[in-house]
Design an enzyme around this catalytic site. Structure first.
Site, PDB file in Angstrom:
ATOM      1  N   ASP A  94       0.715  -1.140   0.509  1.00 19.95           N
ATOM      2  CA  ASP A  94       0.156  -0.014  -0.189  1.00 19.95           C
ATOM      3  C   ASP A  94       0.781   1.498  -0.290  1.00 19.95           C
ATOM      4  O   ASP A  94       2.068   1.054   0.568  1.00 19.95           O
ATOM      5  CB  ASP A  94      -1.579  -0.064   1.237  1.00 19.95           C
ATOM      6  CG  ASP A  94      -0.282  -0.220   2.314  1.00 19.95           C
ATOM      7  OD1 ASP A  94       0.743  -0.055   2.688  1.00 19.95           O
ATOM      8  OD2 ASP A  94      -0.892  -0.948   3.265  1.00 19.95           O
ATOM      9  N   ASN A 105      -7.181  -3.847  14.352  1.00 13.55           N
ATOM     10  CA  ASN A 105      -8.782  -4.937  13.594  1.00 13.55           C
ATOM     11  C   ASN A 105      -8.818  -5.647  12.859  1.00 13.55           C
ATOM     12  O   ASN A 105      -9.911  -5.855  12.008  1.00 13.55           O
ATOM     13  CB  ASN A 105      -9.597  -2.975  12.935  1.00 13.55           C
ATOM     14  CG  ASN A 105      -8.339  -2.981  11.674  1.00 13.55           C
ATOM     15  OD1 ASN A 105      -7.934  -3.140  11.685  1.00 13.55           O
ATOM     16  ND2 ASN A 105      -8.866  -1.539  11.310  1.00 13.55           N
ATOM     17  N   HIS A 116      -7.155  -5.758   9.960  1.00 12.89           N
ATOM     18  CA  HIS A 116      -6.845  -5.501   8.616  1.00 12.89           C
ATOM     19  C   HIS A 116      -5.142  -6.334   8.207  1.00 12.89           C
ATOM     20  O   HIS A 116      -4.287  -6.016   8.550  1.00 12.89           O
ATOM     21  CB  HIS A 116      -6.525  -4.151   8.587  1.00 12.89           C
ATOM     22  CG  HIS A 116      -6.058  -3.071   8.500  1.00 12.89           C
ATOM     23  ND1 HIS A 116      -5.747  -2.012   8.814  1.00 12.89           N
ATOM     24  CD2 HIS A 116      -4.495  -3.738   8.652  1.00 12.89           C
ATOM     25  CE1 HIS A 116      -4.739  -1.576   9.212  1.00 12.89           C
ATOM     26  NE2 HIS A 116      -3.718  -2.685   9.115  1.00 12.89           N
ATOM     27  N   GLU A 161      -9.542  -2.581   5.391  1.00 14.19           N
ATOM     28  CA  GLU A 161     -10.583  -2.582   6.492  1.00 14.19           C
ATOM     29  C   GLU A 161     -11.548  -3.461   6.962  1.00 14.19           C
ATOM     30  O   GLU A 161     -11.597  -3.907   5.453  1.00 14.19           O
ATOM     31  CB  GLU A 161     -10.590  -0.730   6.398  1.00 14.19           C
ATOM     32  CG  GLU A 161      -9.692   0.388   6.205  1.00 14.19           C
ATOM     33  CD  GLU A 161      -8.553  -0.015   8.171  1.00 14.19           C
ATOM     34  OE1 GLU A 161      -8.812  -0.942   8.297  1.00 14.19           O
ATOM     35  OE2 GLU A 161      -7.896   1.129   7.850  1.00 14.19           O
TER      36      GLU A 161
HETATM   37  P1  PGA Z   1       2.032  -2.317  12.266  1.00 15.13           P
HETATM   38  O1  PGA Z   1       0.846  -2.184  11.745  1.00 15.13           O
HETATM   39  O2  PGA Z   1       2.972  -3.004  12.892  1.00 15.13           O
HETATM   40  O3  PGA Z   1       2.875  -0.766  13.357  1.00 15.13           O
HETATM   41  O4  PGA Z   1       1.584  -2.552  14.066  1.00 15.13           O
HETATM   42  C1  PGA Z   1       0.636  -3.390  11.446  1.00 15.13           C
HETATM   43  C2  PGA Z   1      -0.712  -3.149   9.754  1.00 15.13           C
HETATM   44  O5  PGA Z   1      -1.267  -2.469  10.543  1.00 15.13           O
HETATM   45  O6  PGA Z   1      -0.223  -3.530   9.043  1.00 15.13           O
END
Ligand code: PGA
Length: 269
Positions: free
Chosen positions: A67, A137, A139, A144
């Site tokens: 992304d 969450n 994702h 999302e």
């Molecule tokens: P993080 O993010 O490694 O900063 O916890 C993970 C994600 O949102 O996929």
């Protein structure tokens, strides 16, 4: 899912690095899917260390990131392009013209940018190994909750939870993006192997839903239950809410025994 239980985040990074190393060593033209966020930084440090020890070359590797924030300059310090340069690309022998992110600026049609990204991945032969984190969450990428399980690379609006989770990475006076281009869930599922890393208590509930829950667009990571080769590398905290810990431990010992006997080169087949 192959669940790899690790003592802590450093151990998880070392275990994850073994899979990436096996692909890069054994495949002539490996295609790697990359992730940003706090979680993969340790993995990238491991890969850089292996490169410095001359045990790993990225010279023939093509990469596709999951992304990129919408309408952010590549040179902006918060862009995922900058993140990748800082945490990996500037430290290894990768040909930077073979590194791709789904960048889309205001004025470009996100639908066409998404389509072109999908075409580029296909033209490279598809992704061999996709590295993933998981949001609190559930994702994956910026897919999302409620994202279509059949989605492809497109523009997504970030949830309040994701914006809050990522706010720690921004200065108080910095504008935080609220939209991003992301590979879709179907794009991720097309990868031959998936390597998801999760560490820390904040991920425990999302991990539980991913591993034990129903497959649901409400926990996008749960779709990995349907992937033939999903490797899930967890530290103790992230794994803490999965039921039947004893089974996980026994299965992990057996997995390690097989890896010790046969290695991981099958990832390149
Ligand atoms: P993080 O993010 O490694 O900063 O916890 C993970 C994600 O949102 O996929």
């Amino acid at each position: 899912m192959q669940i790899v239980l690790c003592d802590d985040a450093e151990h998880a990074a070392r275990e994850a690095a073994k899979w990436v190393q096996a692909l890069l060593v054994h495949k002539a033209k490996p295609v790697l899917g990359l992730a940003t966020g706090s979680t993969p930084i340790r993995l990238y440090q491991e890969l850089i260390a292996l490169h410095q020890l001359q045990q790993l070359s990225f010279a023939n590797c093509t990469t596709f990131n999951l992304d990129e924030y919408f309408d952010i300059a590549a040179t902006h310090k918060q862009s995922y392009r900058s993140f990748m340069q800082k945490h990996l690309f500037n430290h290894v022998d990768i040909d930077q013209t073979n590194t791709y992110l789904p960048a889309c600026s205001q004025g470009q049609n996100p639908r066409l940018v998404g389509l072109e990204y999908e075409q580029k991945i296909a033209a490279a032969g598809g992704i061999d190994l996709q590295i993933l984190g998981i949001g609190s969450n559930g994702h994956i990428g910026f897919n999302e909750p409620t994202s279509s399980l059949a989605s492809r690379t497109r523009l997504k609006t970030l949830t309040a939870q994701t914006i809050a989770d990522n706010s720690r990475l921004f200065e108080p006076d910095e504008v935080q993006p609220t939209m991003a281009m992301t590979m879709g869930i179907a794009t991720i599922m097309d990868a031959r192997y998936i390597l998801l890393i999760a560490t820390g208590q904040a991920k425990a509930e999302a991990v539980r839903q991913m591993v034990c829950g129903p497959v649901s667009a409400y926990c996008p990571a749960s779709i990995l239950q349907m992937h033939e080769h999903a490797i899930v590398v967890l530290d103790k905290d992230a794994a803490s809410l999965i039921s039947d810990q004893q089974y996980l431990k026994v299965a992990e010992q057996e997995n390690q025994r097989m890896i010790d006997m046969y290695g991981l080169q099958f990832i390149a087949e």
